[in-house]
Motif scaffolding. Structure first.
Motif, PDB file in Angstrom:
ATOM      1  N   TYR A  15     -50.949  38.305  13.458  1.00 23.62           N
ATOM      2  CA  TYR A  15     -51.540  37.425  14.464  1.00 23.62           C
ATOM      3  C   TYR A  15     -50.866  36.056  14.389  1.00 23.62           C
ATOM      4  O   TYR A  15     -50.385  35.660  13.332  1.00 23.62           O
ATOM      5  CB  TYR A  15     -53.042  37.234  14.207  1.00 23.62           C
ATOM      6  N   GLY A  16     -50.899  35.352  15.479  1.00 17.97           N
ATOM      7  CA  GLY A  16     -50.378  33.987  15.501  1.00 17.97           C
ATOM      8  C   GLY A  16     -49.025  33.907  16.172  1.00 17.97           C
ATOM      9  O   GLY A  16     -48.257  34.876  16.176  1.00 17.97           O
ATOM     10  N   ASN A  17     -48.779  32.733  16.774  1.00 20.58           N
ATOM     11  CA  ASN A  17     -47.475  32.480  17.386  1.00 20.58           C
ATOM     12  C   ASN A  17     -47.130  31.003  17.173  1.00 20.58           C
ATOM     13  O   ASN A  17     -47.882  30.298  16.490  1.00 20.58           O
ATOM     14  CB  ASN A  17     -47.491  32.858  18.869  1.00 20.58           C
ATOM     15  N   THR A  18     -46.047  30.575  17.758  1.00 24.41           N
ATOM     16  CA  THR A  18     -45.603  29.207  17.452  1.00 24.41           C
ATOM     17  C   THR A  18     -46.658  28.155  17.827  1.00 24.41           C
ATOM     18  O   THR A  18     -46.685  27.083  17.254  1.00 24.41           O
ATOM     19  CB  THR A  18     -44.267  28.893  18.166  1.00 24.41           C
ATOM     20  N   LYS A  19     -47.523  28.503  18.759  1.00 22.34           N
ATOM     21  CA  LYS A  19     -48.572  27.544  19.148  1.00 22.34           C
ATOM     22  C   LYS A  19     -49.629  27.381  18.042  1.00 22.34           C
ATOM     23  O   LYS A  19     -50.324  26.372  17.974  1.00 22.34           O
ATOM     24  CB  LYS A  19     -49.270  28.016  20.421  1.00 22.34           C
ATOM     25  N   SER A  20     -49.742  28.394  17.198  1.00 22.74           N
ATOM     26  CA  SER A  20     -50.786  28.360  16.150  1.00 22.74           C
ATOM     27  C   SER A  20     -50.575  27.214  15.170  1.00 22.74           C
ATOM     28  O   SER A  20     -51.517  26.797  14.494  1.00 22.74           O
ATOM     29  CB  SER A  20     -50.788  29.654  15.341  1.00 22.74           C
ATOM     30  N   VAL A  21     -49.344  26.763  15.063  1.00 29.30           N
ATOM     31  CA  VAL A  21     -49.034  25.730  14.067  1.00 29.30           C
ATOM     32  C   VAL A  21     -49.923  24.496  14.272  1.00 29.30           C
ATOM     33  O   VAL A  21     -50.360  23.863  13.308  1.00 29.30           O
ATOM     34  CB  VAL A  21     -47.533  25.359  14.146  1.00 29.30           C
ATOM     35  N   LYS A  22     -50.207  24.206  15.539  1.00 31.48           N
ATOM     36  CA  LYS A  22     -51.033  23.031  15.853  1.00 31.48           C
ATOM     37  C   LYS A  22     -52.420  23.100  15.201  1.00 31.48           C
ATOM     38  O   LYS A  22     -52.984  22.094  14.825  1.00 31.48           O
ATOM     39  CB  LYS A  22     -51.233  22.946  17.377  1.00 31.48           C
ATOM     40  N   THR A  23     -52.943  24.332  15.092  1.00 29.21           N
ATOM     41  CA  THR A  23     -54.315  24.487  14.583  1.00 29.21           C
ATOM     42  C   THR A  23     -54.413  24.156  13.091  1.00 29.21           C
ATOM     43  O   THR A  23     -55.508  24.065  12.543  1.00 29.21           O
ATOM     44  CB  THR A  23     -54.842  25.924  14.803  1.00 29.21           C
ATOM     45  N   LEU A  24     -53.271  23.999  12.440  1.00 25.02           N
ATOM     46  CA  LEU A  24     -53.298  23.747  10.994  1.00 25.02           C
ATOM     47  C   LEU A  24     -53.655  22.297  10.673  1.00 25.02           C
ATOM     48  O   LEU A  24     -54.009  21.981   9.536  1.00 25.02           O
ATOM     49  CB  LEU A  24     -51.937  24.083  10.380  1.00 25.02           C
ATOM     50  N   TYR A  43     -51.942  29.731   2.753  1.00 27.37           N
ATOM     51  CA  TYR A  43     -51.811  30.425   4.043  1.00 27.37           C
ATOM     52  C   TYR A  43     -50.716  31.466   3.978  1.00 27.37           C
ATOM     53  O   TYR A  43     -49.597  31.164   3.560  1.00 27.37           O
ATOM     54  CB  TYR A  43     -51.448  29.419   5.156  1.00 27.37           C
ATOM     55  N   CYS A  44     -51.040  32.674   4.409  1.00 30.28           N
ATOM     56  CA  CYS A  44     -50.049  33.744   4.493  1.00 30.28           C
ATOM     57  C   CYS A  44     -49.896  34.134   5.968  1.00 30.28           C
ATOM     58  O   CYS A  44     -50.581  35.033   6.468  1.00 30.28           O
ATOM     59  CB  CYS A  44     -50.500  34.960   3.683  1.00 30.28           C
ATOM     60  N   PRO A  45     -48.998  33.468   6.668  1.00 26.37           N
ATOM     61  CA  PRO A  45     -48.784  33.786   8.086  1.00 26.37           C
ATOM     62  C   PRO A  45     -47.810  34.952   8.212  1.00 26.37           C
ATOM     63  O   PRO A  45     -47.201  35.361   7.219  1.00 26.37           O
ATOM     64  CB  PRO A  45     -48.140  32.503   8.626  1.00 26.37           C
ATOM     65  N   ASN A  51     -41.370  29.703   8.327  1.00 27.47           N
ATOM     66  CA  ASN A  51     -40.582  28.472   8.346  1.00 27.47           C
ATOM     67  C   ASN A  51     -41.370  27.307   8.943  1.00 27.47           C
ATOM     68  O   ASN A  51     -41.409  26.212   8.377  1.00 27.47           O
ATOM     69  CB  ASN A  51     -39.277  28.711   9.125  1.00 27.47           C
ATOM     70  N   ASP A  52     -42.036  27.564  10.068  1.00 30.48           N
ATOM     71  CA  ASP A  52     -42.843  26.513  10.703  1.00 30.48           C
ATOM     72  C   ASP A  52     -43.959  26.035   9.767  1.00 30.48           C
ATOM     73  O   ASP A  52     -44.194  24.847   9.608  1.00 30.48           O
ATOM     74  CB  ASP A  52     -43.499  27.044  11.988  1.00 30.48           C
ATOM     75  N   VAL A  56     -44.767  22.306   8.028  1.00 26.26           N
ATOM     76  CA  VAL A  56     -46.033  21.600   8.248  1.00 26.26           C
ATOM     77  C   VAL A  56     -46.763  21.320   6.927  1.00 26.26           C
ATOM     78  O   VAL A  56     -47.421  20.299   6.763  1.00 26.26           O
ATOM     79  CB  VAL A  56     -46.934  22.424   9.197  1.00 26.26           C
ATOM     80  N   PHE A  57     -46.635  22.233   5.975  1.00 25.18           N
ATOM     81  CA  PHE A  57     -47.362  22.074   4.707  1.00 25.18           C
ATOM     82  C   PHE A  57     -46.633  21.183   3.706  1.00 25.18           C
ATOM     83  O   PHE A  57     -47.181  20.858   2.657  1.00 25.18           O
ATOM     84  CB  PHE A  57     -47.636  23.440   4.065  1.00 25.18           C
ATOM     85  N   LYS A  58     -45.402  20.848   4.030  1.00 22.45           N
ATOM     86  CA  LYS A  58     -44.651  19.974   3.131  1.00 22.45           C
ATOM     87  C   LYS A  58     -45.455  18.696   2.927  1.00 22.45           C
ATOM     88  O   LYS A  58     -45.994  18.140   3.872  1.00 22.45           O
ATOM     89  CB  LYS A  58     -43.289  19.654   3.761  1.00 22.45           C
ATOM     90  N   ASN A  59     -45.557  18.244   1.697  1.00 19.08           N
ATOM     91  CA  ASN A  59     -46.332  17.039   1.348  1.00 19.08           C
ATOM     92  C   ASN A  59     -47.837  17.201   1.581  1.00 19.08           C
ATOM     93  O   ASN A  59     -48.563  16.218   1.613  1.00 19.08           O
ATOM     94  CB  ASN A  59     -45.871  15.799   2.134  1.00 19.08           C
ATOM     95  N   SER A  60     -48.306  18.419   1.800  1.00 14.98           N
ATOM     96  CA  SER A  60     -49.758  18.621   1.892  1.00 14.98           C
ATOM     97  C   SER A  60     -50.203  19.340   0.614  1.00 14.98           C
ATOM     98  O   SER A  60     -49.390  19.683  -0.232  1.00 14.98           O
ATOM     99  CB  SER A  60     -50.109  19.483   3.109  1.00 14.98           C
ATOM    100  N   LYS A  61     -51.534  19.571   0.525  1.00 14.84           N
ATOM    101  CA  LYS A  61     -52.029  20.262  -0.668  1.00 14.84           C
ATOM    102  C   LYS A  61     -52.105  21.768  -0.442  1.00 14.84           C
ATOM    103  O   LYS A  61     -52.621  22.510  -1.272  1.00 14.84           O
ATOM    104  CB  LYS A  61     -53.435  19.757  -0.984  1.00 14.84           C
ATOM    105  N   ILE A  62     -51.646  22.208   0.719  1.00  8.90           N
ATOM    106  CA  ILE A  62     -51.762  23.633   1.044  1.00  8.90           C
ATOM    107  C   ILE A  62     -50.476  24.375   0.666  1.00  8.90           C
ATOM    108  O   ILE A  62     -49.375  23.852   0.857  1.00  8.90           O
ATOM    109  CB  ILE A  62     -52.064  23.810   2.549  1.00  8.90           C
ATOM    110  N   SER A  63     -50.641  25.551   0.114  1.00 11.63           N
ATOM    111  CA  SER A  63     -49.458  26.335  -0.293  1.00 11.63           C
ATOM    112  C   SER A  63     -49.178  27.450   0.707  1.00 11.63           C
ATOM    113  O   SER A  63     -50.070  27.933   1.401  1.00 11.63           O
ATOM    114  CB  SER A  63     -49.671  26.963  -1.660  1.00 11.63           C
TER     115      SER A  63
END
Ligand code: PGA
Length: 250
Positions: A15-24, A43-45, A51-52, A56-63
């Protein structure tokens, strides 16, 4: 549940597409301001979004985690496959291995074992999925199946420090049905005790997966020995996912 690490793993499946990135955005914000230092969100997309998500998770606490890896490592003539080395390269820290949806397609314990070895070689943390079918449970084979999956998957593997377990009864995945809490707790205890005895590892992380949602999280969180959850359907909506995390900590 507050004074130990708790893992919330989002398995997005296909599930998910390039638009999903915004929801993070919401989840990143939530994790940034969460006072709980022991909260771990992974998150396991699908591979198309690794890659996206990684960016987005760079410098965040999410792996970042992947949903699978190929059983051969490095690079090679394997059309359509992705190796642990490639996952590491793109920024993944975790990989799910042995998910029942892949076992159903022919993934054997032998392949699972090979995959785990490639993940270890690349310093990925492994979330090894185990679980029984409805008929195995009915025939009272659950404990036998879980032990068999663990032993075969971990053949020749000495150190379990990078291996997490996710107990996912197959019949519970995506169905809304979960085990009665006492029985679920018994199964988790069995898994933990078995690992402790056989591998001399007393601090193994064991997650539960299978229809975790906002309605049942208050019940499931009563199982204090759990170290977190592997969440499919309910993780695709960031608000629901955050609410499940919040409820788990109350
Ligand atoms: P579910 O999936 O939460 O949709 O049941 C869990 C999983 O398959 O990992």
């Amino acid at each position: 549940m507050t004074n130990k690490y708790m893992y919330f793993v989002a398995n997005w499946k296909m599930y998910g597409n390039t638009k999903s990135v915004k929801t993070l955005k919401n989840v990143i914000k939530f994790s940034k301001f969460s006072k709980n230092k022991k909260l771990k969100i992974i998150y396991c997309p699908p591979n198309t979004l690794l890659n996206d998500f990684s960016k987005v998770f760079k410098n965040s606490k999410i792996s970042l985690g992947a949903q699978n890896c190929f059983h051969e490592d490095g690079y090679g003539p394997y059309t359509g496959s992705i190796s642990s080395k490639m996952l590491k390269d793109i920024g993944a820290k975790y990989v799910l291995i042995g998910h029942s949806e892949n076992r159903k397609l022919g993934e054997t314990d032998i392949l699972v074992n090979k995959k785990i070895k490639t993940a270890i070689n690349n310093n990925l943390k492994i979330i090894l999925c185990i679980g029984e079918s409805k008929s195995e449970r009915r025939r009272k084979k659950t404990h036998y199946v879980l032990r068999r999956q663990i032993v075969n998957s971990l053949k020749d593997i000495k150190k379990l420090n990078n291996i997490f377990f996710a107990y996912e009864p197959i019949w519970s995945i995506g169905t809304g049905n979960i085990l009665n809490i006492n029985n679920l707790e018994k199964d988790i205890i069995l898994i933990k005790n078995f690992i402790k005895k056989r591998y001399k590892s007393s601090s193994q992380i064991v997650l539960y997966g299978g229809s975790v949602n906002l309605k049942n999280i208050n019940e499931i969180k009563k199982i204090k020995i759990l170290n977190g959850f592997l969440i499919g359907g309910a993780s695709q909506n960031s608000k629901k996912f955050i609410d499940i995390i919040k409820k788990s900590y109350i």
